[in-house]
Scaffold this motif. Structure first.
Motif, short mmCIF file in Angstrom:
data_model
loop_
_atom_site.label_atom_id
_atom_site.label_comp_id
_atom_site.label_asym_id
_atom_site.label_seq_id
_atom_site.Cartn_x
_atom_site.Cartn_y
_atom_site.Cartn_z
N GLU A 1 0.82 -1.18 0.00
CA GLU A 1 0.00 0.00 0.00
C GLU A 1 0.87 1.25 0.00
OE1 GLU A 1 -3.43 0.09 2.59
OE2 GLU A 1 -2.91 -1.97 3.15
N GLY A 2 1.06 1.87 -1.13
CA GLY A 2 1.73 3.16 -1.19
C GLY A 2 3.23 3.14 -1.35
N LEU A 3 3.85 2.00 -1.59
CA LEU A 3 5.29 1.93 -1.79
C LEU A 3 5.63 2.49 -3.17
CD1 LEU A 3 8.12 0.87 -0.94
CD2 LEU A 3 7.48 -1.29 -2.00
N MET A 41 5.51 3.96 6.52
CA MET A 41 5.92 3.65 7.88
C MET A 41 6.41 4.96 8.51
SD MET A 41 9.28 1.34 6.87
CE MET A 41 10.13 1.27 8.42
N SER A 42 6.28 5.08 9.81
CA SER A 42 6.56 6.36 10.46
C SER A 42 8.05 6.62 10.65
CB SER A 42 5.85 6.43 11.81
OG SER A 42 6.27 5.39 12.65
N ARG A 43 8.87 5.59 10.65
CA ARG A 43 10.31 5.79 10.85
C ARG A 43 11.06 4.57 10.35
NH1 ARG A 43 9.94 7.43 16.57
NH2 ARG A 43 12.16 7.74 16.47
N GLY A 44 12.29 4.79 9.92
CA GLY A 44 13.15 3.70 9.48
C GLY A 44 13.49 3.78 8.02
N THR A 87 14.63 -2.81 10.08
CA THR A 87 14.37 -1.49 10.67
C THR A 87 13.93 -1.61 12.12
OG1 THR A 87 12.13 -1.47 9.74
CG2 THR A 87 13.86 -0.36 8.48
N ARG A 88 13.27 -2.68 12.48
CA ARG A 88 12.84 -2.84 13.87
C ARG A 88 14.03 -3.00 14.81
NH1 ARG A 88 11.84 -8.54 15.54
NH2 ARG A 88 12.63 -9.84 13.86
N HIS A 89 15.18 -3.39 14.29
CA HIS A 89 16.39 -3.53 15.12
C HIS A 89 16.93 -2.18 15.58
CE1 HIS A 89 17.29 -7.57 12.90
NE2 HIS A 89 16.39 -7.72 13.84
N VAL A 90 16.60 -1.10 14.88
CA VAL A 90 17.16 0.21 15.20
C VAL A 90 16.09 1.22 15.63
CG1 VAL A 90 19.19 -0.07 13.73
CG2 VAL A 90 17.08 0.92 12.76
N ARG A 91 14.87 0.80 15.72
CA ARG A 91 13.76 1.71 16.07
C ARG A 91 14.05 2.45 17.36
NH1 ARG A 91 8.57 3.06 15.13
NH2 ARG A 91 7.18 3.27 16.90
N GLY A 92 13.96 3.76 17.31
CA GLY A 92 14.18 4.60 18.49
C GLY A 92 15.63 4.72 18.90
N VAL A 118 14.45 9.06 12.05
CA VAL A 118 14.04 10.12 12.96
C VAL A 118 15.16 10.38 13.97
CG1 VAL A 118 12.35 10.81 14.71
CG2 VAL A 118 11.61 9.58 12.65
N CYS A 119 15.81 9.32 14.46
CA CYS A 119 16.91 9.47 15.42
C CYS A 119 18.25 9.65 14.72
CB CYS A 119 16.97 8.28 16.35
SG CYS A 119 15.51 8.11 17.38
#
Length: 149
Positions: A1-3, A41-44, A87-92, A118-119
């Protein structure tokens, strides 16, 4: 969806990427193909790079070189063989995680890297650079989980 891909054939960061790679290559001209993709996705960010290796260089050599090069960098992790960064490995976080894989094309490697844009994007990089310039511990203010969204 939207890529979707953007900056196809003319992304604004290509000149600076080529300049940085040329410096690493000892001043030799480096030409790359770079087409980023946006997804909902919001970040990554995940980057896939294809690298033609020097004759006699193996993927294990490249991984070992990257591991050695970044051994003292607090925010760069080179994965073990076969581990794909996500990307989940670096979230935040302010981390960049790098994985190296053999391509099916002989003499070529696939390098995957992930960041939380974002970070590790401009804000985290600015704080990290300020820490270095001001003589603070490089990781000051960057080891927490500032998660929104």
């Amino acid at each position: 969806e939207g890529l979707h891909a953007y900056g196809v054939t003319a992304h604004r960061h290509v000149p600076e990427i080529e300049q940085g790679l040329a410096e690493v290559a000892g001043g030799e001209d480096v030409t790359i193909s770079f087409t980023p993709h946006l997804m909902p996705m919001s970040r990554g960010m995940l980057c896939t790079s294809y690298v033609n290796m020097a004759e006699g260089t193996s993927v294990d050599d490249l991984r070992a070189h990257l591991s050695q090069r970044y051994a003292d960098e607090p925010f760069v992790i080179v994965t073990d063989a076969g581990v794909s960064p996500q990307t989940r490995h670096v979230r935040g976080s302010n981390y960049c995680v790098i994985g190296v894989f053999a391509d099916r094309i002989p003499g070529r490697a696939i390098v995957l890297s992930v960041i939380d844009n974002v970070c590790k994007g401009a804000s985290g990089q600015a704080l990290q650079n300020m820490n270095l310039v001001m003589g603070f511990e490089e990781t000051t203010g960057l080891m927490m989980q500032p998660l929104f969204p």
